[in-house]
Design a protein around this motif. Structure first.
Motif, short mmCIF file in Angstrom:
data_model
loop_
_atom_site.label_atom_id
_atom_site.label_comp_id
_atom_site.label_asym_id
_atom_site.label_seq_id
_atom_site.Cartn_x
_atom_site.Cartn_y
_atom_site.Cartn_z
N PRO A 45 29.59 42.14 38.52
CA PRO A 45 30.43 41.47 37.52
C PRO A 45 30.37 39.96 37.66
CG PRO A 45 31.78 42.16 39.36
CD PRO A 45 30.38 42.68 39.64
N ARG A 46 30.74 39.27 36.60
CA ARG A 46 30.97 37.84 36.72
C ARG A 46 32.20 37.64 37.61
NH1 ARG A 46 30.00 39.19 31.34
NH2 ARG A 46 28.10 38.27 30.45
N VAL A 47 32.22 36.53 38.35
CA VAL A 47 33.34 36.32 39.27
C VAL A 47 34.66 36.24 38.51
CG1 VAL A 47 33.12 33.79 39.30
CG2 VAL A 47 34.12 34.98 41.27
N SER A 48 34.62 35.72 37.28
CA SER A 48 35.84 35.65 36.46
C SER A 48 36.31 37.05 36.09
CB SER A 48 35.59 34.83 35.20
OG SER A 48 34.53 35.38 34.43
N GLU A 49 35.38 37.97 35.84
CA GLU A 49 35.75 39.35 35.52
C GLU A 49 36.38 40.04 36.73
OE1 GLU A 49 32.16 40.11 32.24
OE2 GLU A 49 31.93 40.78 34.32
N LEU A 50 35.86 39.71 37.91
CA LEU A 50 36.39 40.32 39.13
C LEU A 50 37.82 39.87 39.40
CD1 LEU A 50 35.80 41.99 41.74
CD2 LEU A 50 35.17 39.81 42.79
N THR A 51 38.05 38.57 39.36
CA THR A 51 39.38 38.07 39.71
C THR A 51 40.41 38.39 38.62
OG1 THR A 51 38.78 35.89 38.81
CG2 THR A 51 38.51 36.22 41.18
N ALA A 52 39.95 38.62 37.39
CA ALA A 52 40.87 38.96 36.30
C ALA A 52 41.19 40.45 36.25
CB ALA A 52 40.28 38.53 34.96
N ALA A 53 40.53 41.24 37.07
CA ALA A 53 40.72 42.71 37.03
C ALA A 53 42.13 43.09 37.44
CB ALA A 53 39.71 43.39 37.94
N ASN A 54 42.68 44.09 36.75
CA ASN A 54 43.98 44.66 37.09
C ASN A 54 43.78 46.06 37.66
OD1 ASN A 54 45.48 42.41 36.15
ND2 ASN A 54 45.37 43.19 34.05
N ALA A 55 44.74 46.51 38.45
CA ALA A 55 44.65 47.84 39.04
C ALA A 55 44.53 48.93 37.97
CB ALA A 55 45.85 48.10 39.93
N GLU A 56 45.17 48.71 36.83
CA GLU A 56 45.15 49.71 35.76
C GLU A 56 43.81 49.77 35.03
OE1 GLU A 56 47.14 46.80 32.34
OE2 GLU A 56 48.38 48.21 33.46
N ARG A 63 21.61 36.18 54.90
CA ARG A 63 21.22 35.04 54.10
C ARG A 63 22.38 34.66 53.19
NH1 ARG A 63 17.67 35.38 49.05
NH2 ARG A 63 19.63 34.76 48.12
N SER A 64 22.68 33.38 53.11
CA SER A 64 23.80 32.92 52.29
C SER A 64 23.57 33.32 50.84
CB SER A 64 23.95 31.40 52.39
OG SER A 64 24.27 31.02 53.71
N VAL A 65 24.67 33.67 50.17
CA VAL A 65 24.58 34.08 48.77
C VAL A 65 25.90 33.76 48.07
CG1 VAL A 65 25.42 36.44 49.18
CG2 VAL A 65 23.89 36.01 47.26
N THR A 66 25.83 33.47 46.79
CA THR A 66 27.01 33.19 45.99
C THR A 66 27.39 34.43 45.19
OG1 THR A 66 25.71 32.46 44.09
CG2 THR A 66 26.29 30.78 45.74
N PRO A 67 28.57 34.47 44.58
CA PRO A 67 28.91 35.59 43.70
C PRO A 67 27.87 35.78 42.60
CG PRO A 67 30.87 34.32 44.17
CD PRO A 67 29.72 33.54 44.74
N HIS A 68 27.35 34.68 42.05
CA HIS A 68 26.34 34.80 41.00
C HIS A 68 25.03 35.33 41.58
CE1 HIS A 68 25.45 34.05 36.80
NE2 HIS A 68 24.27 33.56 37.15
#
Length: 258
Positions: A96-107, A191-196
């Protein structure tokens, strides 16, 4: 930004296109920072193994107190190991995009026909239901049953991912989570990696495994197939592996073996 200024120059809004001076173009995969490129299979397996181990057992030695929590070891309601493992598993397995991950709700997570799904709310108001692999679903269920309750302060009743203060996890916190899990990977596979970069990893390995391109597009939430080209990185040895199992030569190999 490149497309915007190209149009602005054509439309006469600006006289010079500042993006022409940019040294790295989006299409130059090799020119991107290593952290934004896909992990190899060995590197991805090391990271996922560390995330799974962290989610299952937590640290061998209790870590330091969370910032602002005072001295001493972390209290049980400040432990985030299960959450951190889940974050890395979702990023690497689903992309997922990092914005999609942090915006996710339990429901947003539900079960249909015995399969756990994540309803992702993406760009342009589009939603997609992505089935979770079994190991990821197991960690998610454990987090919802145990880990999230420890962090919940009643401030963000819907948010899936919570900080140790009970707030919805911020986008900027996700890189720190990845780095903590990376620290558990053996040096030879680290190896270092970003969310993207993990999003690139998802796309690259799904496509390398001959997964249907449209299925990969739907998992990542792209509007069209052409976008996949920007998320597909080369993997060491993939051409050799492809030619070893050439579909047209399979019958000849079997005939010679018989």
């Amino acid at each position: 930004m490149s497309a915007f200024f190209k149009y602005a120059a054509v439309a006469g809004w600006v006289q010079l296109d500042p993006m022409r001076a940019v040294t790295v173009r989006p299409v130059q995969r090799g020119g991107l920072r290593a952290e934004r490129r896909a992990l190899t299979a060995e590197q991805a397996e090391g990271l996922l193994g560390a995330a799974r181990g962290l989610a299952e057992s937590g640290p061998a030695v209790p870590g330091p107190a969370a910032p602002g929590a005072g001295g001493g070891r972390r209290r049980p309601d400040q432990r985030t190991e299960l959450r951190d493992g889940l974050i890395v598993l979702l990023l690497a397995a689903v992309g997922p995009r990092v914005s999609e991950l942090t915006a996710a709700n339990a429901e947003d997570f539900f079960v249909n026909g015995g399969t756990r799904y994540w309803r992702i709310f993406g760009k342009g108001g589009r939603t997609r239901d992505v089935p979770l692999p079994g190991p990821v679903a197991e960690v998610l269920d454990a987090y919802l049953a145990e880990g999230r309750g420890r962090l919940d302060r009643g401030r963000e009743p819907k948010a899936l991912l919570l900080s140790w203060r009970g707030r919805r996890l911020a986008r900027g916190d996700v890189q720190g989570v990845i780095d903590r899990v990376l620290a558990r990977v053996e040096p030879g596979r680290r190896r270092s990696v970003t969310p993207h970069g993990l999003r690139h990893t998802t796309a690259t390995h799904l496509l390398a495994a001959a997964t249907d391109m449209d299925a990969v597009r739907r998992v990542l939430g792209h509007a069209d197939l052409s976008t996949l080209g920007r998320y597909r990185d080369e993997l060491p040895g993939e051409l050799e592996a492809a030619m070893r199992v050439h579909p047209l030569l399979g019958p000849l190999e079997r005939r010679r073996g018989g």
